[in-house]
Enzyme design. Structure first.
Site, PDB file in Angstrom:
ATOM      1  N   CYS A  85      21.945 -23.167  65.637  1.00 37.35           N
ATOM      2  CA  CYS A  85      22.388 -22.669  64.337  1.00 37.35           C
ATOM      3  C   CYS A  85      23.099 -23.813  63.607  1.00 37.35           C
ATOM      4  O   CYS A  85      24.149 -24.284  64.071  1.00 37.35           O
ATOM      5  CB  CYS A  85      23.320 -21.471  64.493  1.00 37.35           C
ATOM      6  SG  CYS A  85      23.709 -20.780  62.876  1.00 37.35           S
ATOM      7  N   GLY A  86      22.495 -24.245  62.510  1.00 36.89           N
ATOM      8  CA  GLY A  86      23.038 -25.392  61.773  1.00 36.89           C
ATOM      9  C   GLY A  86      24.365 -25.077  61.118  1.00 36.89           C
ATOM     10  O   GLY A  86      25.338 -25.833  61.261  1.00 36.89           O
ATOM     11  N   HIS A 205      12.741 -15.743  61.822  1.00 34.90           N
ATOM     12  CA  HIS A 205      13.339 -16.186  60.551  1.00 34.90           C
ATOM     13  C   HIS A 205      12.221 -16.357  59.520  1.00 34.90           C
ATOM     14  O   HIS A 205      11.208 -17.012  59.806  1.00 34.90           O
ATOM     15  CB  HIS A 205      14.040 -17.538  60.701  1.00 34.90           C
ATOM     16  CG  HIS A 205      15.291 -17.516  61.532  1.00 34.90           C
ATOM     17  ND1 HIS A 205      15.286 -17.346  62.892  1.00 34.90           N
ATOM     18  CD2 HIS A 205      16.593 -17.670  61.174  1.00 34.90           C
ATOM     19  CE1 HIS A 205      16.533 -17.394  63.342  1.00 34.90           C
ATOM     20  NE2 HIS A 205      17.350 -17.584  62.320  1.00 34.90           N
ATOM     21  N   ASP A 231      20.718 -15.414  55.021  1.00 34.39           N
ATOM     22  CA  ASP A 231      21.626 -16.550  55.182  1.00 34.39           C
ATOM     23  C   ASP A 231      22.225 -16.913  53.823  1.00 34.39           C
ATOM     24  O   ASP A 231      21.486 -17.201  52.877  1.00 34.39           O
ATOM     25  CB  ASP A 231      20.853 -17.735  55.766  1.00 34.39           C
ATOM     26  CG  ASP A 231      21.773 -18.797  56.328  1.00 34.39           C
ATOM     27  OD1 ASP A 231      22.911 -18.922  55.844  1.00 34.39           O
ATOM     28  OD2 ASP A 231      21.344 -19.515  57.254  1.00 34.39           O
ATOM     29  N   CYS A 235      20.689 -22.655  55.390  1.00 32.63           N
ATOM     30  CA  CYS A 235      20.154 -22.496  56.756  1.00 32.63           C
ATOM     31  C   CYS A 235      19.777 -23.855  57.363  1.00 32.63           C
ATOM     32  O   CYS A 235      18.721 -24.418  57.047  1.00 32.63           O
ATOM     33  CB  CYS A 235      18.950 -21.557  56.783  1.00 32.63           C
ATOM     34  SG  CYS A 235      18.472 -21.110  58.452  1.00 32.63           S
ATOM     35  N   GLY A 236      20.626 -24.321  58.269  1.00 30.78           N
ATOM     36  CA  GLY A 236      20.411 -25.652  58.863  1.00 30.78           C
ATOM     37  C   GLY A 236      19.117 -25.762  59.647  1.00 30.78           C
ATOM     38  O   GLY A 236      18.374 -26.752  59.503  1.00 30.78           O
TER      39      GLY A 236
HETATM   40  O1  PYC Z   1      22.118 -22.501  59.738  1.00 35.54           O
HETATM   41  O2  PYC Z   1      20.562 -22.648  61.261  1.00 35.54           O
HETATM   42  C1  PYC Z   1      21.299 -21.993  60.551  1.00 35.54           C
HETATM   43  C2  PYC Z   1      21.274 -20.517  60.632  1.00 35.54           C
HETATM   44  C3  PYC Z   1      20.427 -19.749  61.369  1.00 35.54           C
HETATM   45  C4  PYC Z   1      20.780 -18.426  61.142  1.00 35.54           C
HETATM   46  C5  PYC Z   1      21.841 -18.414  60.281  1.00 35.54           C
HETATM   47  N1  PYC Z   1      22.138 -19.704  59.980  1.00 35.54           N
END
Ligand code: PYC
Length: 313
Positions: A85-86, A205, A231, A235-236
């Protein structure tokens, strides 16, 4: 149970700093499976109402197996475990610094899908270097309820994504209910059609793309996370999947910056280097802010001490 809360470009993270379940020994991936199989109560109890809400991502800190890592970490949302999770890695770094456990510099974290690193640039700004990302399948078309045929790419960015250009609705906060429905219908269509990530893994996702609003951004997205929450940040892992697709199409060069805007207008600055295995390694830069330090109380007389599920029961 002691937690520290933050948000990264709008998306919340809750880190368990004390009192979480003991997951025993083994790799972080094995311990993530143990969390899912033996301690799944934690998802609703910590993240859902009445202590939280659907959009929060939790992070359980576990001892790392690799001594070069500050900690192992298992990310989860109310629907279950995440691979990486980024935004929560940015939140984790800022929160650990807030607690005096990290100084500016580069730190490594062991996740179930591999080691990532995070450079703390100032008290709120972090640059995350993710695991290898790659496009798994280009140009997949599925027939979506209420929409018709939708085409996009399947890519890995630490989680599985379906990425598609979406011009049926403006990607803005007023349309979040309709965007969520469209993204859920796309996810259901992928599942019906048997479209998966590598090894049959579920694509949980969905990432919709549209034109950016800011003159400095190259794209705007709406990301549906596992379950029903979207998100708030760009979303990283979704940005990593996007960069893998752009790189595969020759539309972005190594080192070139891609600024990704979220549906609420917050941004990440992203770029990549090539990975020797054929994919890319993305870096994602964004800001997080600590919002609370709290003790969660589980009263034995409380009939809802285990939290409410996302459908309200
Ligand atoms: O930032 O990778 C992300 C992420 C995944 C789900 C929510 N944020």
């Amino acid at each position: 149970m002691r937690v520290i809360d933050s948000h990264t470009e709008g998306e919340p993270t809750r880190i368990i700093v004390d009192g979480g379940p003991d997951l025993g020994d083994g790799s972080v991936a094995d311990r993530a499976l143990r969390l899912r199989d033996d301690h799944s109560w934690i998802y609703a109890a910590i993240l859902s109402e009445p202590r939280g809400h659907d959009a929060i991502v939790g992070a359980l800190l576990v001892p790392p197996t690799d001594p070069s890592c500050v900690t192992g970490v298992i990310f989860f949302n109310p629907a279950g475990n995440l691979g990486m999770c980024g935004h929560a890695t940015i939140g984790l770094t800022v929160s650990l610094a807030h607690m005096g456990r990290l100084q500016p510099g580069t730190h490594r974290f062991e996740t179930p899908v591999g080691i990532v690193s995070a450079e703390l640039l100032d008290r709120n700004t972090v640059r995350v270097t993710n695991v290898e990302s790659y496009r798994h399948q280009p140009n997949v078309t599925v027939n979506v309820d209420g929409i018709g045929p939708v085409s996009g790419d399947v890519a890995w960015g630490g989680n599985w994504f379906f990425l598609t250009e979406f011009d049926l609705l403006d990607l803005n906060p007023e349309n979040i209910a309709d965007l969520t429905l469209a993204a859920k219908n796309i996810r259901a269509a992928l599942s019906r059609a048997g479209v998966t990530g590598a090894g049959g893994e579920e694509i949980d996702h969905i990432e919709l793309f549209g034109a950016p609003k800011s003159p400095t951004a190259q794209g705007r997205n709406f990301v549906l996370c596992p379950g029903g929450a979207y998100d708030r940040s760009p979303c990283g892992t979704g940005c990593s999947a996007k960069l893998a697709c752009l790189a595969a199409d020759g539309k972005l060069a190594p080192g070139e910056t891609w600024q990704q805007e979220s549906v609420i207008g917050s941004t990440y600055d992203c770029n990549f280097v090539k990975h020797p295995s054929g994919g890319i390694v993305a870096t994602i830069q964004g800001r997080a802010f600590v919002t609370s330090e709290a003790t969660l109380v589980f009263d034995a007389d409380d009939p809802f001490r285990g939290g409410l599920c996302s459908n309200g029961i």
